[in-house]
Design a protein around this motif. Structure first.
Motif, PDB file in Angstrom:
ATOM      1  N   ARG A 157       0.852  -1.193   0.000  1.00  0.00           N
ATOM      2  CA  ARG A 157       0.000   0.000   0.000  1.00  0.00           C
ATOM      3  C   ARG A 157       0.890   1.247   0.000  1.00  0.00           C
ATOM      4  O   ARG A 157       1.960   1.241   0.606  1.00  0.00           O
ATOM      5  CB  ARG A 157      -0.894   0.024   1.254  1.00  0.00           C
TER       6      ARG A 157
ATOM      7  N   SER B  82       1.865   2.103   3.391  1.00  0.00           N
ATOM      8  CA  SER B  82       2.200   0.939   4.229  1.00  0.00           C
ATOM      9  C   SER B  82       3.195   1.305   5.335  1.00  0.00           C
ATOM     10  O   SER B  82       4.262   1.870   5.075  1.00  0.00           O
ATOM     11  CB  SER B  82       2.800  -0.166   3.357  1.00  0.00           C
ATOM     12  N   THR B  83       2.839   0.959   6.559  1.00  0.00           N
ATOM     13  CA  THR B  83       3.764   1.198   7.669  1.00  0.00           C
ATOM     14  C   THR B  83       4.984   0.280   7.561  1.00  0.00           C
ATOM     15  O   THR B  83       6.074   0.644   8.002  1.00  0.00           O
ATOM     16  CB  THR B  83       3.068   0.962   9.026  1.00  0.00           C
ATOM     17  N   ASN B  84       4.807  -0.881   6.962  1.00  0.00           N
ATOM     18  CA  ASN B  84       5.958  -1.783   6.797  1.00  0.00           C
ATOM     19  C   ASN B  84       6.952  -1.235   5.776  1.00  0.00           C
ATOM     20  O   ASN B  84       8.165  -1.391   5.933  1.00  0.00           O
ATOM     21  CB  ASN B  84       5.480  -3.192   6.435  1.00  0.00           C
TER      22      ASN B  84
ATOM     23  N   PRO C  47       3.156  -7.031   7.226  1.00  0.00           N
ATOM     24  CA  PRO C  47       1.887  -6.796   7.915  1.00  0.00           C
ATOM     25  C   PRO C  47       1.134  -8.115   8.082  1.00  0.00           C
ATOM     26  O   PRO C  47       1.605  -9.166   7.619  1.00  0.00           O
ATOM     27  CB  PRO C  47       1.135  -5.875   6.942  1.00  0.00           C
ATOM     28  N   GLU C  48       0.001  -8.037   8.752  1.00  0.00           N
ATOM     29  CA  GLU C  48      -0.967  -9.140   8.745  1.00  0.00           C
ATOM     30  C   GLU C  48      -2.194  -8.620   8.014  1.00  0.00           C
ATOM     31  O   GLU C  48      -2.684  -7.543   8.335  1.00  0.00           O
ATOM     32  CB  GLU C  48      -1.338  -9.538  10.182  1.00  0.00           C
ATOM     33  N   TYR C  49      -2.638  -9.355   7.000  1.00  0.00           N
ATOM     34  CA  TYR C  49      -3.862  -8.987   6.295  1.00  0.00           C
ATOM     35  C   TYR C  49      -4.850 -10.150   6.425  1.00  0.00           C
ATOM     36  O   TYR C  49      -4.475 -11.310   6.155  1.00  0.00           O
ATOM     37  CB  TYR C  49      -3.585  -8.723   4.805  1.00  0.00           C
ATOM     38  N   ALA C  50      -6.089  -9.827   6.752  1.00  0.00           N
ATOM     39  CA  ALA C  50      -7.155 -10.839   6.827  1.00  0.00           C
ATOM     40  C   ALA C  50      -6.724 -12.054   7.638  1.00  0.00           C
ATOM     41  O   ALA C  50      -6.899 -13.206   7.209  1.00  0.00           O
ATOM     42  CB  ALA C  50      -7.608 -11.233   5.420  1.00  0.00           C
ATOM     43  N   PHE C  51      -6.124 -11.785   8.792  1.00  0.00           N
ATOM     44  CA  PHE C  51      -5.717 -12.825   9.743  1.00  0.00           C
ATOM     45  C   PHE C  51      -4.653 -13.768   9.183  1.00  0.00           C
ATOM     46  O   PHE C  51      -4.546 -14.930   9.597  1.00  0.00           O
ATOM     47  CB  PHE C  51      -6.928 -13.655  10.223  1.00  0.00           C
TER      48      PHE C  51
ATOM     49  N   ALA D 141       1.797  -4.852  12.657  1.00  0.00           N
ATOM     50  CA  ALA D 141       0.381  -4.824  12.263  1.00  0.00           C
ATOM     51  C   ALA D 141      -0.448  -4.262  13.415  1.00  0.00           C
ATOM     52  O   ALA D 141       0.101  -3.781  14.413  1.00  0.00           O
ATOM     53  CB  ALA D 141      -0.070  -6.236  11.903  1.00  0.00           C
TER      54      ALA D 141
ATOM     55  N   SER E 116      -2.558  -6.198  15.254  1.00  0.00           N
ATOM     56  CA  SER E 116      -2.189  -7.207  16.271  1.00  0.00           C
ATOM     57  C   SER E 116      -1.050  -8.076  15.697  1.00  0.00           C
ATOM     58  O   SER E 116       0.024  -8.115  16.265  1.00  0.00           O
ATOM     59  CB  SER E 116      -3.397  -8.018  16.724  1.00  0.00           C
ATOM     60  N   GLY E 117      -1.283  -8.788  14.602  1.00  0.00           N
ATOM     61  CA  GLY E 117      -0.189  -9.429  13.865  1.00  0.00           C
ATOM     62  C   GLY E 117       0.226 -10.807  14.337  1.00  0.00           C
ATOM     63  O   GLY E 117       1.065 -11.442  13.695  1.00  0.00           O
TER      64      GLY E 117
ATOM     65  N   ARG F 271       0.714   1.396  13.903  1.00  0.00           N
ATOM     66  CA  ARG F 271       0.444   2.779  13.449  1.00  0.00           C
ATOM     67  C   ARG F 271       0.659   3.806  14.544  1.00  0.00           C
ATOM     68  O   ARG F 271       0.884   4.980  14.269  1.00  0.00           O
ATOM     69  CB  ARG F 271      -0.977   2.880  12.909  1.00  0.00           C
TER      70      ARG F 271
HETATM   71  C1  LIG Z   1      -6.760  -5.304   3.850  1.00  0.00           C
HETATM   72  C2  LIG Z   1      -6.238  -5.187   5.250  1.00  0.00           C
HETATM   73  C3  LIG Z   1      -6.429  -6.216   6.129  1.00  0.00           C
HETATM   74  C4  LIG Z   1      -5.909  -6.151   7.423  1.00  0.00           C
HETATM   75  N1  LIG Z   1      -6.053  -7.221   8.258  1.00  0.00           N
HETATM   76  C5  LIG Z   1      -5.421  -7.208   9.459  1.00  0.00           C
HETATM   77  C6  LIG Z   1      -5.436  -8.369  10.302  1.00  0.00           C
HETATM   78  O1  LIG Z   1      -6.019  -9.387   9.990  1.00  0.00           O
HETATM   79  N2  LIG Z   1      -4.744  -8.302  11.469  1.00  0.00           N
HETATM   80  C7  LIG Z   1      -4.052  -7.190  11.872  1.00  0.00           C
HETATM   81  O2  LIG Z   1      -3.421  -7.228  12.918  1.00  0.00           O
HETATM   82  N3  LIG Z   1      -4.038  -6.073  11.104  1.00  0.00           N
HETATM   83  C8  LIG Z   1      -4.717  -6.057   9.913  1.00  0.00           C
HETATM   84  N4  LIG Z   1      -4.676  -4.951   9.104  1.00  0.00           N
HETATM   85  C9  LIG Z   1      -4.048  -3.755   9.592  1.00  0.00           C
HETATM   86  C10 LIG Z   1      -2.604  -3.702   9.187  1.00  0.00           C
HETATM   87  O3  LIG Z   1      -1.899  -4.555  10.025  1.00  0.00           O
HETATM   88  C11 LIG Z   1      -2.181  -2.266   9.301  1.00  0.00           C
HETATM   89  O4  LIG Z   1      -2.601  -1.644   8.102  1.00  0.00           O
HETATM   90  C12 LIG Z   1      -0.727  -2.011   9.594  1.00  0.00           C
HETATM   91  O5  LIG Z   1      -0.489  -0.646   9.341  1.00  0.00           O
HETATM   92  C13 LIG Z   1       0.300  -2.839   8.801  1.00  0.00           C
HETATM   93  O6  LIG Z   1       0.038  -2.948   7.437  1.00  0.00           O
HETATM   94  P1  LIG Z   1       0.666  -1.948   6.331  1.00  0.00           P
HETATM   95  O7  LIG Z   1       2.129  -2.269   6.177  1.00  0.00           O
HETATM   96  O8  LIG Z   1      -0.132  -2.223   5.097  1.00  0.00           O
HETATM   97  O9  LIG Z   1       0.468  -0.535   6.836  1.00  0.00           O
HETATM   98  C14 LIG Z   1      -5.223  -4.993   7.829  1.00  0.00           C
HETATM   99  C15 LIG Z   1      -5.063  -3.934   6.935  1.00  0.00           C
HETATM  100  C16 LIG Z   1      -5.553  -4.024   5.655  1.00  0.00           C
HETATM  101  C17 LIG Z   1      -5.324  -2.889   4.692  1.00  0.00           C
END
Ligand SMILES: Cc1cc2nc3c(=O)[nH]c(=O)nc-3n(C[C@H](O)[C@H](O)[C@H](O)COP(=O)(O)O)c2cc1C
Length: 187
Positions: free
Chosen positions: A18, A21-23, A80-84, A114, A116-117, A147
């Motif tokens: 993204r 993205s924080t990562n 990051p963690e996305y959708a668990f 993330a 939680s992550g 964040r």
């Molecule tokens: C599509 C999407 C799904 C996400 N699902 C999770 C999740 O399942 N668990 C969690 O801890 N954070 C979740 N996040 C939050 C991300 O961890 C958060 O955006 C954080 O900043 C790290 O991701 P980034 O590198 O994209 O910023 C989600 C974010 C996005 C955009």
């Protein structure tokens, strides 16, 4: 030249594509914190890799990904963690290394950052263990509420988080150094 004076090359990879993205911010921050003898380059090609299909016709982007991994003394993953779960683009990139084995015995540090992550972090540890990557003690860090750890300039503003990240980086560097000294002793 002794191994202690040697320049160390680390390849950093953000699992977040993204624009905000924080990562992605995190790998840029860590790049600035590298000690003088350590060069951290950032892999930028994640979005250019085709979906893994076990093809024998390997695209240029996959060849380049494998080359950058092979060329590095160690790898730093910020995910990051996305959708668990683990983010798909980075998992896809890792799948391209399973047969070609670039991560086998490769010193690797894992930072999962993330909201939680914990699920992605546990999954990544299992994945990298399956691939026989060398994650040292202290080389895996979970940063929840990521964040809240940045200021508006995109810098890590939380002192404890910065210290934990630097310790993780140090664990990676020490493992790379140890490996280099062992290799020197064998020659
Ligand atoms: C599509 C999407 C799904 C996400 N699902 C999770 C999740 O399942 N668990 C969690 O801890 N954070 C979740 N996040 C939050 C991300 O961890 C958060 O955006 C954080 O900043 C790290 O991701 P980034 O590198 O994209 O910023 C989600 C974010 C996005 C955009």
């Amino acid at each position: 030249m002794s191994y202690m004076n040697r320049r160390i090359k680390i390849l950093a990879v953000s699992g977040g594509l993204r624009p905000t993205s924080t990562n992605a911010l995190l790998v840029k921050e860590i790049q600035k914190w590298a000690p003088a003898n350590v060069a951290i380059s950032i892999y930028e090609g994640l979005a250019t890799l085709p979906a893994f299909d076990d093809s024998t016709t390997i695209s240029e982007s996959v060849t380049e990904w494998r080359r950058q991994l092979s060329d590095a003394d160690g790898v730093l993953i910020c995910s990051p963690e996305y959708a668990f779960g683990v983010p798909g683009a980075l998992k896809n990139a890792i799948e391209w290394t399973v047969k070609s084995s670039e991560l086998v015995n490769k010193p690797l540090a894992l930072i999962t950052a993330a909201s939680s992550g914990d699920k992605a972090h546990a999954a990544w540890l299992q994945i990298f263990s399956a691939l026989s990557a060398d994650i040292p003690a202290g080389g895996a860090l979970l940063i929840p509420f990521i964040r809240t750890k940045f200021n508006e300039k995109g810098e890590v503003s939380d002192a404890a988080t910065k210290e934990a990240i630097l310790n993780t980086l140090q664990a990676l560097i020490q493992t790379i150094d140890k490996k280099a000294s062992e290799e020197m002793e064998q020659t």
